[in-house]
Motif scaffolding. Structure first.
Motif, mmCIF file in Angstrom:
data_model
loop_
_atom_site.group_PDB
_atom_site.id
_atom_site.type_symbol
_atom_site.label_atom_id
_atom_site.label_comp_id
_atom_site.label_asym_id
_atom_site.label_seq_id
_atom_site.Cartn_x
_atom_site.Cartn_y
_atom_site.Cartn_z
ATOM 1 N N UNK A 1 68.582 51.655 81.205
ATOM 2 C CA UNK A 1 67.832 50.455 80.869
ATOM 3 C C UNK A 1 68.153 49.394 81.919
ATOM 4 N N UNK A 2 67.156 48.733 82.391
ATOM 5 C CA UNK A 2 67.332 47.671 83.378
ATOM 6 C C UNK A 2 67.910 46.434 82.699
ATOM 7 N N UNK A 3 68.630 45.628 83.473
ATOM 8 C CA UNK A 3 69.294 44.442 82.914
ATOM 9 C C UNK A 3 68.302 43.458 82.298
ATOM 10 N N UNK A 4 67.138 43.260 82.940
ATOM 11 C CA UNK A 4 66.174 42.302 82.379
ATOM 12 C C UNK A 4 65.606 42.794 81.053
ATOM 13 N N UNK A 5 65.479 44.101 80.890
ATOM 14 C CA UNK A 5 64.989 44.641 79.621
ATOM 15 C C UNK A 5 66.051 44.476 78.535
ATOM 16 N N UNK A 6 67.297 44.662 78.915
ATOM 17 C CA UNK A 6 68.394 44.471 77.962
ATOM 18 C C UNK A 6 68.462 43.016 77.511
ATOM 19 N N UNK A 7 68.330 42.103 78.470
ATOM 20 C CA UNK A 7 68.343 40.674 78.130
ATOM 21 C C UNK A 7 67.172 40.325 77.208
ATOM 22 N N UNK A 8 66.001 40.880 77.514
ATOM 23 C CA UNK A 8 64.822 40.610 76.682
ATOM 24 C C UNK A 8 65.016 41.163 75.277
ATOM 25 N N UNK A 9 65.528 42.374 75.179
ATOM 26 C CA UNK A 9 65.749 42.991 73.872
ATOM 27 C C UNK A 9 66.759 42.193 73.048
ATOM 28 N N UNK A 10 67.835 41.785 73.662
ATOM 29 C CA UNK A 10 68.852 41.002 72.940
ATOM 30 C C UNK A 10 68.293 39.659 72.499
ATOM 31 N N UNK A 11 67.520 39.006 73.370
ATOM 32 C CA UNK A 11 66.963 37.698 73.002
ATOM 33 C C UNK A 11 65.965 37.815 71.851
ATOM 34 N N UNK A 12 65.284 38.945 71.735
ATOM 35 C CA UNK A 12 64.352 39.159 70.625
ATOM 36 C C UNK A 12 65.075 39.639 69.372
ATOM 37 N N UNK A 13 66.088 40.454 69.569
ATOM 38 C CA UNK A 13 66.809 41.055 68.456
ATOM 39 C C UNK A 13 67.684 40.044 67.707
ATOM 40 N N UNK A 14 68.312 39.151 68.429
ATOM 41 C CA UNK A 14 69.262 38.219 67.819
ATOM 42 C C UNK A 14 68.642 37.354 66.717
ATOM 43 N N UNK A 15 67.532 36.643 66.967
ATOM 44 C CA UNK A 15 66.996 35.808 65.877
ATOM 45 C C UNK A 15 66.451 36.628 64.701
ATOM 46 N N UNK A 16 65.904 37.790 64.997
ATOM 47 C CA UNK A 16 65.367 38.621 63.915
ATOM 48 C C UNK A 16 66.488 39.167 63.045
ATOM 49 N N UNK A 47 63.551 51.362 73.783
ATOM 50 C CA UNK A 47 63.588 49.911 73.886
ATOM 51 C C UNK A 47 62.178 49.335 73.883
ATOM 52 N N UNK A 48 61.203 50.080 74.420
ATOM 53 C CA UNK A 48 59.812 49.612 74.425
ATOM 54 C C UNK A 48 59.291 49.393 73.010
ATOM 55 N N UNK A 49 59.571 50.340 72.128
ATOM 56 C CA UNK A 49 59.125 50.221 70.741
ATOM 57 C C UNK A 49 59.742 48.979 70.110
ATOM 58 N N UNK A 50 61.028 48.800 70.306
ATOM 59 C CA UNK A 50 61.712 47.641 69.729
ATOM 60 C C UNK A 50 61.178 46.331 70.296
ATOM 61 N N UNK A 51 61.020 46.262 71.611
ATOM 62 C CA UNK A 51 60.557 45.029 72.245
ATOM 63 C C UNK A 51 59.172 44.658 71.751
ATOM 64 N N UNK A 52 58.229 45.605 71.798
ATOM 65 C CA UNK A 52 56.871 45.283 71.363
ATOM 66 C C UNK A 52 56.800 44.975 69.879
ATOM 67 N N UNK A 53 57.585 45.702 69.077
ATOM 68 C CA UNK A 53 57.557 45.413 67.642
ATOM 69 C C UNK A 53 58.122 44.027 67.356
ATOM 70 N N UNK A 54 59.232 43.686 67.990
ATOM 71 C CA UNK A 54 59.827 42.370 67.757
ATOM 72 C C UNK A 54 58.933 41.248 68.268
ATOM 73 N N UNK A 55 58.216 41.485 69.370
ATOM 74 C CA UNK A 55 57.302 40.463 69.891
ATOM 75 C C UNK A 55 56.113 40.260 68.957
ATOM 76 N N UNK A 56 55.611 41.337 68.389
ATOM 77 C CA UNK A 56 54.400 41.260 67.575
ATOM 78 C C UNK A 56 54.682 41.169 66.080
ATOM 79 N N UNK A 57 55.936 41.234 65.711
ATOM 80 C CA UNK A 57 56.309 41.175 64.289
ATOM 81 C C UNK A 57 55.876 39.836 63.709
ATOM 82 N N UNK A 58 55.192 39.881 62.610
ATOM 83 C CA UNK A 58 54.761 38.662 61.941
ATOM 84 C C UNK A 58 53.452 38.089 62.468
ATOM 85 N N UNK A 59 52.842 38.730 63.451
ATOM 86 C CA UNK A 59 51.548 38.241 63.936
ATOM 87 C C UNK A 59 50.435 38.897 63.132
#
Length: 89
Positions: A1-16, A47-59
């Motif tokens: 996993x690339x560092x920017x993807x890890x940072x994005x995943x953590x930033x989305x995962x933490x508030x949820x 990570x793609x599934x998690x990122x897209x789900x967390x971005x679109x969750x609640x929309x």
């Protein structure tokens, strides 16, 4: 996993995850997988599934996916001509 993807995943995962503090990480990931309709074993959750789900969750379900919205055309003919380079931006 690339560092920017890890940072994005953590930033989305933490508030949820903070909204569900009673769940441990694996329980929370399983919940995200279930919400996303992921039926394979949790070890295959990407990570793609998690990122897209967390971005679109609640929309709204009818809302356009943000990454596809930029390429949206009202009619098929214009989209086809733009894709073939006949119409330039």
């Amino acid at each position: 996993m690339k560092c920017h993807r890890l940072d994005e995943l953590i930033s989305l995962l933490q508030p949820a995850w903070r909204q569900e503090p009673d769940l441990n990480l694996m329980q929370f990931l399983q919940k995200m997988a279930d919400e996303a309709g992921f039926t394979q074993p949790l070890t295959e959750l990407t990570d793609d599934v998690l990122i897209y789900h967390l971005k679109l969750r609640g929309t709204d379900k009818t809302e356009q996916i943000p990454g596809l919205k930029k390429d949206y055309e009202e009619d098929f003919k214009t989209a086809l001509l733009r894709a073939r380079g006949v119409i330039k931006d």
